[in-house]
Scaffold this motif. Structure first.
Motif, short mmCIF file in Angstrom:
data_model
loop_
_atom_site.label_atom_id
_atom_site.label_comp_id
_atom_site.label_asym_id
_atom_site.label_seq_id
_atom_site.Cartn_x
_atom_site.Cartn_y
_atom_site.Cartn_z
N ILE A 158 -17.06 -1.74 0.32
CA ILE A 158 -18.08 -1.59 -0.72
C ILE A 158 -18.07 -0.18 -1.29
O ILE A 158 -18.06 0.03 -2.52
CB ILE A 158 -19.48 -1.94 -0.15
CG1 ILE A 158 -19.54 -3.42 0.21
CG2 ILE A 158 -20.57 -1.59 -1.16
CD1 ILE A 158 -20.79 -3.82 0.98
N VAL A 159 -18.05 0.82 -0.41
CA VAL A 159 -18.02 2.22 -0.85
C VAL A 159 -16.69 2.54 -1.53
O VAL A 159 -16.63 3.30 -2.50
CB VAL A 159 -18.27 3.16 0.34
CG1 VAL A 159 -18.12 4.62 -0.07
CG2 VAL A 159 -19.66 2.92 0.92
N GLY A 160 -15.61 1.94 -1.03
CA GLY A 160 -14.29 2.17 -1.61
C GLY A 160 -14.19 1.71 -3.05
O GLY A 160 -13.55 2.37 -3.89
N VAL A 161 -14.81 0.57 -3.37
CA VAL A 161 -14.80 0.07 -4.74
C VAL A 161 -15.50 1.06 -5.67
O VAL A 161 -15.02 1.37 -6.77
CB VAL A 161 -15.49 -1.32 -4.82
CG1 VAL A 161 -15.72 -1.71 -6.28
CG2 VAL A 161 -14.66 -2.37 -4.13
N CYS B 212 -5.18 -2.36 -6.26
CA CYS B 212 -6.22 -2.70 -5.27
C CYS B 212 -6.73 -4.12 -5.50
O CYS B 212 -6.99 -4.87 -4.54
CB CYS B 212 -7.38 -1.70 -5.35
SG CYS B 212 -6.98 -0.09 -4.64
N ALA B 213 -6.88 -4.51 -6.76
CA ALA B 213 -7.30 -5.88 -7.07
C ALA B 213 -6.25 -6.89 -6.62
O ALA B 213 -6.57 -7.91 -5.99
CB ALA B 213 -7.57 -6.02 -8.57
N PHE B 214 -5.01 -6.60 -6.92
CA PHE B 214 -3.91 -7.50 -6.57
C PHE B 214 -3.81 -7.70 -5.06
O PHE B 214 -3.67 -8.82 -4.56
CB PHE B 214 -2.61 -6.93 -7.14
CG PHE B 214 -1.39 -7.72 -6.78
CD1 PHE B 214 -1.13 -8.94 -7.39
CD2 PHE B 214 -0.50 -7.25 -5.82
CE1 PHE B 214 0.00 -9.68 -7.05
CE2 PHE B 214 0.63 -7.97 -5.48
CZ PHE B 214 0.88 -9.20 -6.10
N GLY C 182 0.82 -1.21 0.00
CA GLY C 182 0.00 0.00 0.00
C GLY C 182 0.85 1.26 0.00
O GLY C 182 0.59 2.21 -0.75
N ASN C 183 1.89 1.28 0.83
CA ASN C 183 2.79 2.44 0.86
C ASN C 183 3.56 2.58 -0.44
O ASN C 183 3.81 3.70 -0.91
CB ASN C 183 3.76 2.31 2.04
CG ASN C 183 3.13 2.71 3.36
OD1 ASN C 183 2.50 3.76 3.46
ND2 ASN C 183 3.27 1.88 4.37
N ASN D 24 -9.04 -1.88 1.93
CA ASN D 24 -9.30 -0.55 2.51
C ASN D 24 -8.01 0.21 2.74
O ASN D 24 -7.91 1.41 2.46
CB ASN D 24 -10.07 -0.69 3.83
CG ASN D 24 -11.47 -1.22 3.62
OD1 ASN D 24 -12.07 -1.01 2.57
ND2 ASN D 24 -12.00 -1.91 4.60
N MET D 25 -7.00 -0.48 3.26
CA MET D 25 -5.72 0.17 3.51
C MET D 25 -5.09 0.66 2.20
O MET D 25 -4.60 1.78 2.11
CB MET D 25 -4.78 -0.80 4.24
CG MET D 25 -3.43 -0.21 4.63
SD MET D 25 -2.19 -0.29 3.31
CE MET D 25 -2.10 -2.05 3.06
N THR D 26 -5.14 -0.18 1.17
CA THR D 26 -4.53 0.18 -0.11
C THR D 26 -5.29 1.31 -0.79
O THR D 26 -4.68 2.24 -1.33
CB THR D 26 -4.48 -1.04 -1.04
OG1 THR D 26 -3.80 -2.10 -0.38
CG2 THR D 26 -3.76 -0.71 -2.33
N SER D 27 -6.60 1.24 -0.78
CA SER D 27 -7.39 2.27 -1.46
C SER D 27 -7.29 3.61 -0.75
O SER D 27 -7.11 4.66 -1.39
CB SER D 27 -8.86 1.84 -1.56
OG SER D 27 -9.44 1.65 -0.29
N VAL D 28 -7.35 3.61 0.59
CA VAL D 28 -7.32 4.87 1.33
C VAL D 28 -5.91 5.47 1.34
O VAL D 28 -5.70 6.63 0.96
CB VAL D 28 -7.83 4.67 2.78
CG1 VAL D 28 -7.59 5.94 3.61
CG2 VAL D 28 -9.32 4.34 2.77
N VAL D 29 -4.91 4.68 1.77
CA VAL D 29 -3.54 5.19 1.93
C VAL D 29 -2.82 5.24 0.58
O VAL D 29 -2.15 6.22 0.26
CB VAL D 29 -2.75 4.32 2.92
CG1 VAL D 29 -1.29 4.77 3.00
CG2 VAL D 29 -3.40 4.37 4.29
N GLY D 30 -2.94 4.17 -0.21
CA GLY D 30 -2.16 4.07 -1.43
C GLY D 30 -2.73 4.84 -2.60
O GLY D 30 -1.99 5.31 -3.46
N VAL D 31 -4.08 4.98 -2.66
CA VAL D 31 -4.70 5.58 -3.84
C VAL D 31 -5.33 6.94 -3.52
O VAL D 31 -4.93 7.97 -4.08
CB VAL D 31 -5.76 4.63 -4.44
CG1 VAL D 31 -6.47 5.29 -5.62
CG2 VAL D 31 -5.11 3.32 -4.87
#
Length: 470
Positions: A455-458, A343-345, A316-317, A395-402
């Motif tokens: 769900i909301v993150g997707v 995010c998929a990976f 994620g970082n 969630n961690m990847t989408s919020v922090v990484g993206v």
């Protein structure tokens, strides 16, 4: 959710040209090159934290609970520091793509000033009012008393933690990854050694060379190791003449427009981390009100599951570094594509990692000297955490990484705080105080948060509304 994201990813790959497919493979390679030092660093840190729990676990469930609750204040403080650093990371990554060194120095200076102010505040509260802090989480007076002793000793380490995180984030986002990893590796091994020496003492030939200090020894070991870590990462930055190393006067920010812009982007991230950290801390309080044995089992579960979580955290970082730099270079379409693939990976990988942690429950009786009931509860916690792991990782990847690297900090704040405080925590408190549900049902209420958030993150990820240039 995992299946949905996987099919989206496969669909995108199928529709790509051969040139873009090469880029996708190159991205995966770049991802792991960047992620590996971060994964190694976080894994070793988690491994030593588990060793801490094992060592303290030899002293009994009360001491496990005391150290676990004593670390809750550090946890909230650390997330505030990470919030400050994550806000700075957005600027550093994008300015690194533009090669704007002056703004990188300004951002590093802002992080240092804010982190030091924040950690001084938390250290003061921990030293002066430890019982009051711990009474928020537990009504067990023995646990509060023991935790307060631990908290007073460990509090000075907060300041060095703030300095280390600020420099480490600046190093990572300018692609100097080895130094923070070396600093953490040195620190965690030193911490493990000192923990053993200070907790149990050293007796040679009937002569007590080092006195046993129990959980106070664990706190002292933490302070020394964090001082060493900060010295390595700061000293190494200047010795190697890294981009972030500048005269102190260049860290002083006088540009009011820059400060306003920094605050606009970074303040939601700080609030995000603080409210999310307080929410996680409140979860510990919920389990503590379920009983000392329950919070001890929950701490054991965290120490085991955190052995595999650094893989997703590191990816994620790394995603944040790559996407932030890509946006800074003006390649917005490429950034959108990379975000979806990553995010998929991560979600698919976390599914298998979740299955991996479940058998670890079998080794607990050999390493934790606690009641059989605690081990039984910890096993159930681990199984439940394993199934929810893909949601946490996404969630961690989408919020922090993206979202954060894309400048979408307000939505990231809503994601992290809204579902926790409006759904999961109220359900958790009702489950304990009103419905008097068993511990596993309480945990199930808490786990409603990552599911709803994913769900909301997707939806947000697919909308591409998260991408903003700072």
């Amino acid at each position: 959710m995992v299946i949905l994201i996987t099919f989206i990813n496969l669909y995108n790959i199928k529709m790509e040209s051969s040139e873009n497919s090469v880029k996708s493979k190159s991205f995966i390679k770049t991802l792991f090159v960047i992620a590996f030092p971060i994964i190694l660093q976080d894994f070793l840190s988690s491994f030593v934290n588990m060793l801490d729990t094992i060592m303290v676990g030899q002293l009994g469930a009360v001491d496990i609970a005391a150290v676990g609750l004593g670390n809750q204040l550090f946890f909230v403080m650390s997330l505030g520091v990470f919030g400050i650093a994550s806000g700075g990371q957005i600027f550093i990554a994008q300015n690194w793509g533009k090669k704007d060194i002056d703004r990188i120095h300004k951002t590093t200076g802002m992080m240092l000033q804010l982190a030091l102010g924040f950690t001084v505040l938390f250290a003061f509260v921990s030293i002066c009012f430890p019982q009051w802090c711990l009474s928020i989480y537990s009504n067990d007076q023995e646990v509060i008393s023991r935790g307060a002793q631990y908290l007073r000793v460990v509090a000075p380490s907060y300041l060095f933690f703030g300095v280390n995180v600020s420099y480490a984030v600046s190093c990572r986002n300018t692609e100097h990854l080895k130094l923070p990893a070396v600093a953490t590796i040195t620190s965690v091994f030193l911490n493990a050694l000192l923990n053993y020496l200070f907790i149990f003492g050293v007796n040679i030939g009937g002569v007590q060379i080092i006195q046993a200090h129990g959980i106070i020894g664990a706190a002292a070991a933490t302070v020394i190791s964090r001082i060493v870590e900060a010295l390595i990462v700061v000293g190494g930055s200047y010795m190697n003449k890294y981009v972030i190393a500048a005269p102190l006067k260049e860290y002083v920010v006088k540009d009011k427009e820059f400060v306003r812009h920094y605050a606009k982007i970074s303040f939601p991230v700080l609030l995000n981390e603080l409210f999310w950290g307080c929410g996680i801390s409140m979860q510990a309080s919920i389990f503590a009100h379920s009983g000392t044995l329950v919070i001890a089992a929950h701490n054991i579960m965290n120490s085991i599951s955190n052995l595999v979580y650094p893989i997703c955290l590191g990816c994620g970082n790394a995603t944040a570094i790559i996407i932030g730099k890509t946006i800074g270079q003006g390649k917005t379409e490429e950034a959108k594509s990379l975000a979806k693939k990553q995010c998929a990976f991560i979600a698919v990988m976390a599914f298998f990692l979740g299955l991996l942690i479940m058998p670890m429950a079998k080794v607990m009786p050999f390493i934790f000297k606690v009641e059989a009931e605690v081990l039984s509860m910890a096993t159930i916690f681990i199984i439940m955490r394993g199934f929810i792991f893909p949601f946490d990782a996404f969630n961690m990847t989408s919020v922090v990484g993206v979202f954060r690297s894309g400048g979408d900090t307000l939505f990231a704040l809503f994601m992290d705080v809204g579902f926790m405080w409006l759904i999961a925590l109220p359900l958790g408190w009702l489950a304990v105080l009103v419905w008097h549900l068993p511990f596993w049902a309480v945990y199930l209420c808490i786990l409603s948060e990552p599911i709803c958030k994913a769900i909301v993150g997707v939806i947000r990820l697919l909308s591409n509304k998260w991408l903003k240039t700072v």
